[in-house]
Design a protein around this motif. Structure first.
Motif, short mmCIF file in Angstrom:
data_model
loop_
_atom_site.label_atom_id
_atom_site.label_comp_id
_atom_site.label_asym_id
_atom_site.label_seq_id
_atom_site.Cartn_x
_atom_site.Cartn_y
_atom_site.Cartn_z
N PRO A 88 0.82 -1.22 0.00
CA PRO A 88 0.00 0.00 0.00
C PRO A 88 0.85 1.27 0.00
O PRO A 88 0.40 2.32 -0.45
CB PRO A 88 -0.83 -0.12 1.29
CG PRO A 88 -0.07 -1.08 2.15
CD PRO A 88 0.62 -2.02 1.22
N GLU A 89 2.09 1.18 0.47
CA GLU A 89 2.97 2.34 0.50
C GLU A 89 3.52 2.69 -0.88
O GLU A 89 3.64 3.87 -1.23
CB GLU A 89 4.14 2.12 1.47
CG GLU A 89 3.75 2.01 2.92
CD GLU A 89 3.35 0.60 3.33
OE1 GLU A 89 2.85 0.42 4.45
OE2 GLU A 89 3.53 -0.33 2.50
N THR A 90 3.90 1.68 -1.65
CA THR A 90 4.64 1.94 -2.89
C THR A 90 3.92 1.50 -4.16
O THR A 90 4.28 1.92 -5.25
CB THR A 90 6.01 1.23 -2.85
OG1 THR A 90 5.79 -0.20 -2.86
CG2 THR A 90 6.80 1.63 -1.62
N GLY A 91 2.93 0.60 -4.02
CA GLY A 91 2.26 0.08 -5.21
C GLY A 91 3.03 -1.00 -5.93
O GLY A 91 2.57 -1.49 -6.98
N GLU A 127 -9.27 2.43 -11.63
CA GLU A 127 -8.42 1.75 -10.65
C GLU A 127 -7.12 1.31 -11.28
O GLU A 127 -6.04 1.43 -10.68
CB GLU A 127 -9.14 0.54 -10.05
CG GLU A 127 -8.28 -0.21 -9.03
CD GLU A 127 -8.94 -1.45 -8.43
OE1 GLU A 127 -8.21 -2.23 -7.79
OE2 GLU A 127 -10.16 -1.61 -8.60
N THR A 130 -4.83 4.30 -11.61
CA THR A 130 -4.32 4.72 -10.30
C THR A 130 -3.20 3.79 -9.82
O THR A 130 -2.16 4.24 -9.33
CB THR A 130 -5.46 4.73 -9.27
OG1 THR A 130 -6.43 5.69 -9.67
CG2 THR A 130 -4.94 5.09 -7.88
N ARG A 131 -3.43 2.49 -9.97
CA ARG A 131 -2.41 1.51 -9.55
C ARG A 131 -1.14 1.66 -10.39
O ARG A 131 -0.02 1.61 -9.87
CB ARG A 131 -2.96 0.09 -9.66
CG ARG A 131 -3.99 -0.27 -8.59
CD ARG A 131 -4.38 -1.73 -8.70
NE ARG A 131 -5.33 -2.16 -7.68
CZ ARG A 131 -5.02 -2.52 -6.43
NH1 ARG A 131 -3.74 -2.49 -6.05
NH2 ARG A 131 -5.95 -2.92 -5.59
N ALA A 133 -0.07 4.34 -12.02
CA ALA A 133 0.60 5.60 -11.72
C ALA A 133 1.40 5.51 -10.43
O ALA A 133 2.53 6.03 -10.34
CB ALA A 133 -0.43 6.72 -11.63
N LYS A 134 0.86 4.82 -9.44
CA LYS A 134 1.57 4.69 -8.17
C LYS A 134 2.83 3.84 -8.34
O LYS A 134 3.90 4.19 -7.81
CB LYS A 134 0.66 4.06 -7.12
CG LYS A 134 1.26 4.06 -5.72
CD LYS A 134 0.21 3.73 -4.67
CE LYS A 134 0.74 3.94 -3.27
NZ LYS A 134 -0.30 3.76 -2.25
N ALA A 135 2.72 2.76 -9.09
CA ALA A 135 3.88 1.91 -9.33
C ALA A 135 4.95 2.66 -10.12
O ALA A 135 6.15 2.59 -9.80
CB ALA A 135 3.47 0.65 -10.08
N ASP A 137 5.48 5.87 -10.19
CA ASP A 137 6.10 6.88 -9.32
C ASP A 137 7.15 6.24 -8.41
O ASP A 137 8.24 6.80 -8.22
CB ASP A 137 5.02 7.57 -8.49
CG ASP A 137 5.60 8.68 -7.62
OD1 ASP A 137 6.08 9.68 -8.18
OD2 ASP A 137 5.59 8.53 -6.37
N SER A 138 6.83 5.07 -7.87
CA SER A 138 7.80 4.39 -7.01
C SER A 138 9.03 3.95 -7.80
O SER A 138 10.17 4.11 -7.34
CB SER A 138 7.15 3.18 -6.34
OG SER A 138 6.18 3.60 -5.39
#
Length: 444
Positions: A88-91, A127, A130-131, A133-135, A137-138
């Protein structure tokens, strides 16, 4: 002092030997001229490495269709793995169930799994984006090796560089060109499916020193040990072309690696020519032939002509082994639930048919696994009676609240209870392929 006996007088023939040799030389030269006049001495094209496969033909691909109810349930089970193991922190996703470490290879599997879940309607487009984009970014914030490339492994919670045992390391342990290629294939699919992510994808790639990945068109990996970095050519036939094809999508010159013919050597298995590689592995064993790269290329990119032939031969050998021995066969790389916890199930490897090899080249055929991901992958591509048997044999390896197990040990039929990102991603990829084709070419 003079001898009591006289030396024999030379014969006339011996005295004339130099004249005879000259005449014979002239006659021989004249004969050679006439002989050469009938021979074509124009430059010859190099031998065709695909010639041993001339009698082979691609297999017909399975038609696209809506997944069955059982296939949709199989996909839902596979997606459960990612719901359970995405940080949940980094995807980013754990490579093995509850083991919070990942590689660029598993990061590619994560992206493919999200895209396939979206295609199958398991998650909505919002969804999925969003998932993704988060991955992304990490991945863009990962600390890099001194070469300016991602380390081979990271902790998915902290994004720190780690060893394969998930122990932190300041310098990293090196980079894998093939793993990065796997991720780049997924990144291309992501930006194709979600154009809004093209900028973040390009920003991620721009942050890496991609020149270190290639030399004269060949893939270059690196190992860091005792403070020293050792670069080396990486990739063998199948894996090499898959990664190169991904890199070409980002305008990198991987043309030498993309050319399958440079190192292609046929290996005879079950009376079939298989795509072997002339190079040795790092442990000085002959390179292996396994299902993994052919499945990925077919499911993600779609086959070109040569890959269609070579992949079909890899599949045919496994079906032929079943016909001869009665052992259902679907072999590839994968995790084991016992030491040494990872092995390559090969069609040909280390100089032998059907060898099971550890990372250091040790043979352990008692751990041959009928692979869940290979069963689903071959079935999606070819849809034969044999692949249907493979899938039926692994159906009870689904764990509803965790995902799919790796497969079933051939020796005693017991399950390999490891549950991994790679296997569950390929189950999703395979069922999504059944719906509308390769990930890169799927209709939107």
């Amino acid at each position: 002092m003079m001898s009591d006996t006289l030396s024999p007088r030379p014969s006339p023939l011996l005295l004339a030997r130099s004249h005879i040799a000259m005449v014979l030389g002239l006659l021989g030269g004249l004969a050679l001229v006439f002989w050469l006049d009938g021979i074509d001495l124009s430059p010859r094209a190099p031998a065709d490495p695909m010639a041993p496969f001339a009698d082979a033909a691609p297999l017909p691909l399975a038609p696209h269709r809506a997944p069955t109810k059982a296939e949709r349930q199989a996909a839902a089970t596979a997606w459960r793995y990612f719901q359970n193991n995405i940080s949940p922190e980094t995807g980013l996703v754990a490579s093995v169930d509850k083991f919070p470490s990942t590689t660029m290879w598993e990061s590619g599997a994560l992206i493919d799994a999200i895209l396939s879940a979206e295609r199958l309607g398991l998650i909505m487009p919002a969804e999925a984006e969003t998932r993704l984009a988060k991955a992304l970014d990490s991945l863009a914030h990962l600390p890099l090796t001194a070469a300016g490339l991602p380390n081979k492994a990271y902790d998915i919670r902290s994004l720190r560089m780690v060893t394969y045992k998930n122990e932190e390391t300041e310098t990293g342990i090196g980079w894998s060109a093939v793993d990065i290629g796997r991720l780049m294939a997924a990144l291309e699919a992501a930006r194709n499916a979600h154009p809004d992510l093209a900028g973040p994808v390009q920003g991620l790639i721009a942050g890496w020193k991609l020149d270190a990945l290639l030399a004269d068109g060949e893939l270059i990996g690196g190992t860091i040990a005792d403070g020293k970095t050792m670069a080396h050519q990486e990739g063998r036939i199948g894996y090499e072309q898959y990664a190169a094809r991904a890199m070409m999508g980002f305008a990198l010159d991987a043309t030498a690696a993309l050319d399958v013919t440079g190192q292609l050597v046929p290996r005879d298995v079950m009376g079939l020519a298989l795509p072997g590689d002339s190079r040795l592995n790092k442990n000085n064993t002959p390179s292996m032939i396994t299902s993994e790269p052919w499945l990925l290329e077919g499911l993600e990119f779609g086959f070109d002509r040569s890959a269609a032939v070579l992949a079909a031969q890899v599949y045919r050998a496994q079906e032929a082994r079943f016909t001869e021995t009665g052992h259902l066969t679907a072999v590839t790389e994968g995790h084991l639930n016992v030491a040494p916890y990872f092995a390559y199930g090969t069609v040909w490897g280390g100089g032998q048919d059907w060898a099971v090899l550890t990372l250091d080249g040790t043979r352990m055929d008692s751990k041959r696994v009928l692979s869940t991901k290979a069963a689903f992958g071959w079935d999606a591509l070819y849809g034969t009676d044999y692949t249907a048997k493979l899938v039926a044999t692994v159906q009870d390896l689904a764990v509803a609240d965790r995902g799919w197990m790796e497969g079933r040990y051939e020796a005693d039929g017991s399950p390999d209870t490891s549950i991994t990102a790679n296997t569950n991603a390929m189950v999703l990829d395979a069922i999504a392929y059944r719906l509308d084709g390769p990930l890169m070419q799927a209709e939107r």
